[in-house]
Design an enzyme around this catalytic site. Sequence first.
Site, PDB file in Angstrom:
ATOM      1  N   ASP A  69      29.666  54.073  34.339  1.00  0.00           N
ATOM      2  CA  ASP A  69      28.320  54.110  33.784  1.00  0.00           C
ATOM      3  C   ASP A  69      28.450  54.842  32.446  1.00  0.00           C
ATOM      4  OD1 ASP A  69      25.379  54.257  33.683  1.00  0.00           O
ATOM      5  OD2 ASP A  69      25.690  56.383  34.125  1.00  0.00           O
ATOM      6  N   ASP A  71      25.337  56.611  30.294  1.00  0.00           N
ATOM      7  CA  ASP A  71      24.447  57.755  30.088  1.00  0.00           C
ATOM      8  C   ASP A  71      24.563  58.768  31.224  1.00  0.00           C
ATOM      9  OD1 ASP A  71      23.276  56.682  27.658  1.00  0.00           O
ATOM     10  OD2 ASP A  71      22.311  55.206  28.965  1.00  0.00           O
TER      11      ASP A  71
END
Length: 237
Positions: A69, A71
């Site tokens: 991922d 953020d």
Amino acid sequence: MRKVTLVFSAIAFAFSLNGVVQAKVQMPESVSSGVTTVELSQRQAVHWVSVEQIEKSLQDQPPMAIGFDIDDTVLFSSPGFYRGKLKYSPNDNSYLKNPAFWEKMNNEWDEFSMPKQIGIELVQMHLKRGDNIYFITGRTKTKTETVTKYLQEDLHIPADKMNVVIFAGDDPGKNNKISWMKEHKLKLYYGDADADIAAAHELNIRGIRILRASNSSYQPLPKAGRFGEEVVIKSEY
């Protein structure tokens, strides 16, 4: 003998005065329940792992496809999201559905994002192993983006090893990352959100939790380890 008696009497008198003084000291008002050393030692039953332990667990396995991922996992990108909220919807989170925000975030505002040290360490470990790294984000896709460029520079990834960022989007009630993880045959995925770990579990692949920084704009903080997944120690920064 009389002198000795007087000395002991003086000492006893001094201690009695000290006791009187202490008795008059008032404790400040309690503002919390506090904690004992016993309570401090009773940590939550979380499966903590380090980068070194992850690397060791993979030492007998051939290079593989792994995913991250973005953020709060490899980037602390709250400055851009905070700016977007103030500019487009200061009273709610509707800015996350505003195309104008995503144009700014995906093309300009990552200039203010900071790479997380844990992201650099993990990416470099996987590059050394020869793994193929994919970045799958829940951000909304835009016609142009500079996220790929920033990640390559911030995480020190050679140009020939950098895959273009995958923008899975964030649709209510749907985990869009699953199809991308399946398509690229990922064996391992890192993320900070419950949805990241849930996606990995759905595909029966190894999901490893990264701690979200406590000052992230993405609140509330998730409960790391709640699904029994591994959690990387000191990964909040």
